[in-house]
Design a protein around this motif. Structure first.
Motif, PDB file in Angstrom:
ATOM      1  N   MET A   1       0.829  -1.183   0.000  1.00  0.00           N
ATOM      2  CA  MET A   1       0.000   0.000   0.000  1.00  0.00           C
ATOM      3  C   MET A   1       0.882   1.259   0.000  1.00  0.00           C
ATOM      4  O   MET A   1       0.568   2.213  -0.692  1.00  0.00           O
ATOM      5  CB  MET A   1      -0.915  -0.002   1.229  1.00  0.00           C
ATOM      6  CG  MET A   1      -1.851  -1.189   1.330  1.00  0.00           C
ATOM      7  SD  MET A   1      -3.391  -1.011   0.456  1.00  0.00           S
ATOM      8  CE  MET A   1      -4.013   0.497   1.063  1.00  0.00           C
ATOM      9  N   HIS A   2       1.949   1.215   0.764  1.00  0.00           N
ATOM     10  CA  HIS A   2       2.850   2.370   0.822  1.00  0.00           C
ATOM     11  C   HIS A   2       3.431   2.666  -0.558  1.00  0.00           C
ATOM     12  O   HIS A   2       3.446   3.818  -1.001  1.00  0.00           O
ATOM     13  CB  HIS A   2       3.967   2.116   1.834  1.00  0.00           C
ATOM     14  CG  HIS A   2       5.035   3.163   1.812  1.00  0.00           C
ATOM     15  ND1 HIS A   2       4.852   4.416   2.353  1.00  0.00           N
ATOM     16  CD2 HIS A   2       6.282   3.152   1.294  1.00  0.00           C
ATOM     17  CE1 HIS A   2       5.941   5.133   2.171  1.00  0.00           C
ATOM     18  NE2 HIS A   2       6.831   4.398   1.538  1.00  0.00           N
ATOM     19  N   ILE A   3       3.913   1.647  -1.230  1.00  0.00           N
ATOM     20  CA  ILE A   3       4.504   1.829  -2.559  1.00  0.00           C
ATOM     21  C   ILE A   3       3.445   2.332  -3.541  1.00  0.00           C
ATOM     22  O   ILE A   3       3.701   3.239  -4.333  1.00  0.00           O
ATOM     23  CB  ILE A   3       5.150   0.524  -3.052  1.00  0.00           C
ATOM     24  CG1 ILE A   3       6.388   0.218  -2.199  1.00  0.00           C
ATOM     25  CG2 ILE A   3       5.514   0.599  -4.525  1.00  0.00           C
ATOM     26  CD1 ILE A   3       6.993  -1.146  -2.429  1.00  0.00           C
ATOM     27  N   ALA A   4       2.261   1.775  -3.491  1.00  0.00           N
ATOM     28  CA  ALA A   4       1.183   2.193  -4.403  1.00  0.00           C
ATOM     29  C   ALA A   4       0.791   3.648  -4.183  1.00  0.00           C
ATOM     30  O   ALA A   4       0.480   4.360  -5.139  1.00  0.00           O
ATOM     31  CB  ALA A   4      -0.030   1.287  -4.227  1.00  0.00           C
ATOM     32  N   ARG A   5       0.793   4.090  -2.929  1.00  0.00           N
ATOM     33  CA  ARG A   5       0.461   5.500  -2.633  1.00  0.00           C
ATOM     34  C   ARG A   5       1.581   6.436  -3.052  1.00  0.00           C
ATOM     35  O   ARG A   5       1.331   7.501  -3.607  1.00  0.00           O
ATOM     36  CB  ARG A   5       0.198   5.676  -1.131  1.00  0.00           C
ATOM     37  CG  ARG A   5      -1.196   5.292  -0.717  1.00  0.00           C
ATOM     38  CD  ARG A   5      -1.483   5.774   0.693  1.00  0.00           C
ATOM     39  NE  ARG A   5      -0.607   5.092   1.649  1.00  0.00           N
ATOM     40  CZ  ARG A   5      -1.017   4.221   2.549  1.00  0.00           C
ATOM     41  NH1 ARG A   5      -2.275   3.919   2.645  1.00  0.00           N
ATOM     42  NH2 ARG A   5      -0.174   3.654   3.366  1.00  0.00           N
ATOM     43  N   LYS A   6       2.818   6.034  -2.761  1.00  0.00           N
ATOM     44  CA  LYS A   6       3.952   6.920  -3.025  1.00  0.00           C
ATOM     45  C   LYS A   6       4.293   7.014  -4.507  1.00  0.00           C
ATOM     46  O   LYS A   6       4.681   8.072  -5.001  1.00  0.00           O
ATOM     47  CB  LYS A   6       5.173   6.437  -2.242  1.00  0.00           C
ATOM     48  CG  LYS A   6       6.349   7.362  -2.349  1.00  0.00           C
ATOM     49  CD  LYS A   6       7.433   7.020  -1.377  1.00  0.00           C
ATOM     50  CE  LYS A   6       8.549   8.038  -1.550  1.00  0.00           C
ATOM     51  NZ  LYS A   6       9.475   8.048  -0.471  1.00  0.00           N
ATOM     52  N   TYR A   7       4.161   5.899  -5.225  1.00  0.00           N
ATOM     53  CA  TYR A   7       4.513   5.849  -6.645  1.00  0.00           C
ATOM     54  C   TYR A   7       3.258   5.545  -7.468  1.00  0.00           C
ATOM     55  O   TYR A   7       3.013   4.412  -7.853  1.00  0.00           O
ATOM     56  CB  TYR A   7       5.602   4.802  -6.882  1.00  0.00           C
ATOM     57  CG  TYR A   7       6.823   5.036  -6.039  1.00  0.00           C
ATOM     58  CD1 TYR A   7       7.748   6.011  -6.388  1.00  0.00           C
ATOM     59  CD2 TYR A   7       7.050   4.298  -4.883  1.00  0.00           C
ATOM     60  CE1 TYR A   7       8.873   6.243  -5.612  1.00  0.00           C
ATOM     61  CE2 TYR A   7       8.176   4.522  -4.100  1.00  0.00           C
ATOM     62  CZ  TYR A   7       9.079   5.500  -4.467  1.00  0.00           C
ATOM     63  OH  TYR A   7      10.185   5.733  -3.693  1.00  0.00           O
ATOM     64  N   LYS A   8       2.482   6.558  -7.729  1.00  0.00           N
ATOM     65  CA  LYS A   8       1.184   6.394  -8.389  1.00  0.00           C
ATOM     66  C   LYS A   8       1.290   5.821  -9.803  1.00  0.00           C
ATOM     67  O   LYS A   8       0.341   5.228 -10.289  1.00  0.00           O
ATOM     68  CB  LYS A   8       0.455   7.748  -8.454  1.00  0.00           C
ATOM     69  CG  LYS A   8       0.181   8.370  -7.117  1.00  0.00           C
ATOM     70  CD  LYS A   8      -1.048   7.802  -6.519  1.00  0.00           C
ATOM     71  CE  LYS A   8      -1.384   8.567  -5.249  1.00  0.00           C
ATOM     72  NZ  LYS A   8      -2.458   7.989  -4.528  1.00  0.00           N
ATOM     73  N   ASN A   9       2.435   5.977 -10.461  1.00  0.00           N
ATOM     74  CA  ASN A   9       2.592   5.481 -11.827  1.00  0.00           C
ATOM     75  C   ASN A   9       3.052   4.021 -11.899  1.00  0.00           C
ATOM     76  O   ASN A   9       3.199   3.476 -12.982  1.00  0.00           O
ATOM     77  CB  ASN A   9       3.571   6.356 -12.615  1.00  0.00           C
ATOM     78  CG  ASN A   9       2.990   7.729 -12.877  1.00  0.00           C
ATOM     79  OD1 ASN A   9       1.783   7.877 -13.026  1.00  0.00           O
ATOM     80  ND2 ASN A   9       3.844   8.729 -12.907  1.00  0.00           N
ATOM     81  N   CYS A  10       3.280   3.401 -10.757  1.00  0.00           N
ATOM     82  CA  CYS A  10       3.695   1.994 -10.784  1.00  0.00           C
ATOM     83  C   CYS A  10       2.472   1.090 -10.613  1.00  0.00           C
ATOM     84  O   CYS A  10       1.398   1.527 -10.204  1.00  0.00           O
ATOM     85  CB  CYS A  10       4.730   1.707  -9.698  1.00  0.00           C
ATOM     86  SG  CYS A  10       4.043   1.567  -8.047  1.00  0.00           S
ATOM     87  N   HIS A  11       2.662  -0.163 -10.949  1.00  0.00           N
ATOM     88  CA  HIS A  11       1.614  -1.170 -10.759  1.00  0.00           C
ATOM     89  C   HIS A  11       2.116  -2.145  -9.705  1.00  0.00           C
ATOM     90  O   HIS A  11       3.202  -2.701  -9.835  1.00  0.00           O
ATOM     91  CB  HIS A  11       1.310  -1.904 -12.064  1.00  0.00           C
ATOM     92  CG  HIS A  11       0.255  -2.941 -11.907  1.00  0.00           C
ATOM     93  ND1 HIS A  11      -1.091  -2.628 -11.875  1.00  0.00           N
ATOM     94  CD2 HIS A  11       0.339  -4.272 -11.743  1.00  0.00           C
ATOM     95  CE1 HIS A  11      -1.782  -3.742 -11.707  1.00  0.00           C
ATOM     96  NE2 HIS A  11      -0.933  -4.755 -11.629  1.00  0.00           N
ATOM     97  N   VAL A  12       1.333  -2.364  -8.660  1.00  0.00           N
ATOM     98  CA  VAL A  12       1.699  -3.241  -7.556  1.00  0.00           C
ATOM     99  C   VAL A  12       0.875  -4.515  -7.650  1.00  0.00           C
ATOM    100  O   VAL A  12      -0.352  -4.460  -7.735  1.00  0.00           O
ATOM    101  CB  VAL A  12       1.446  -2.550  -6.192  1.00  0.00           C
ATOM    102  CG1 VAL A  12       1.742  -3.504  -5.041  1.00  0.00           C
ATOM    103  CG2 VAL A  12       2.275  -1.280  -6.079  1.00  0.00           C
ATOM    104  N   THR A  13       1.561  -5.651  -7.656  1.00  0.00           N
ATOM    105  CA  THR A  13       0.899  -6.956  -7.669  1.00  0.00           C
ATOM    106  C   THR A  13       1.245  -7.677  -6.377  1.00  0.00           C
ATOM    107  O   THR A  13       2.418  -7.793  -6.030  1.00  0.00           O
ATOM    108  CB  THR A  13       1.364  -7.809  -8.857  1.00  0.00           C
ATOM    109  OG1 THR A  13       1.106  -7.102 -10.067  1.00  0.00           O
ATOM    110  CG2 THR A  13       0.644  -9.152  -8.883  1.00  0.00           C
ATOM    111  N   GLY A  14       0.239  -8.142  -5.680  1.00  0.00           N
ATOM    112  CA  GLY A  14       0.443  -8.913  -4.455  1.00  0.00           C
ATOM    113  C   GLY A  14      -0.079 -10.319  -4.635  1.00  0.00           C
ATOM    114  O   GLY A  14      -1.061 -10.541  -5.342  1.00  0.00           O
TER     115      GLY A  14
END
Length: 109
Positions: A1-14
């Motif tokens: 969640m932290h990465i997704a909030r901080k780097y809005k242009n990235c895609h996070v897969t869990g």
């Protein structure tokens, strides 16, 4: 969640095996208006994918497995050539954590 909030242009897969964990994360994403997060329910020992990632973070997993080499080889296939890898590993200097698989053919445990 932290990465997704901080780097809005990235895609996070869990990846998780827990449907309730997936549901919780998806609810948090709605609350925080995060549209760049995807959560998959899968068993890491059998999950295959062709996607490549610039960063792989493994949390609360490796202590449940005995064959670290197979896991690390699998994860390395998911990474870009210059990708970064972080692994969190709970351990004790004296006592080993023992996890026995119910499936004797599971080559990871």
């Amino acid at each position: 969640m932290h990465i997704a909030r901080k780097y809005k242009n990235c895609h996070v897969t869990g990846i998780t095996m827990s449907p309730t964990q997936k549901e919780f994360i998806e609810q948090q994403c709605k609350i925080h208006n995060l549209t760049n997060v995807e959560i998959k329910i899968a068993d890491i020992t059998t999950h295959e994918m062709e996607d490549k990632y610039d960063l792989v973070i493994v949390v609360e997993l490796i202590e449940h497995l005995k064959n670290y080499e197979l896991l690390l080889r699998k994860i390395s296939n998911w990474m870009t050539p210059d990708g970064l890898f972080f692994i969190e590993h709970h351990c004790h200097k004296t006592f080993a954590y023992s996890y026995e698989s119910l499936d004797e053919d599971d080559s990871f445990t």
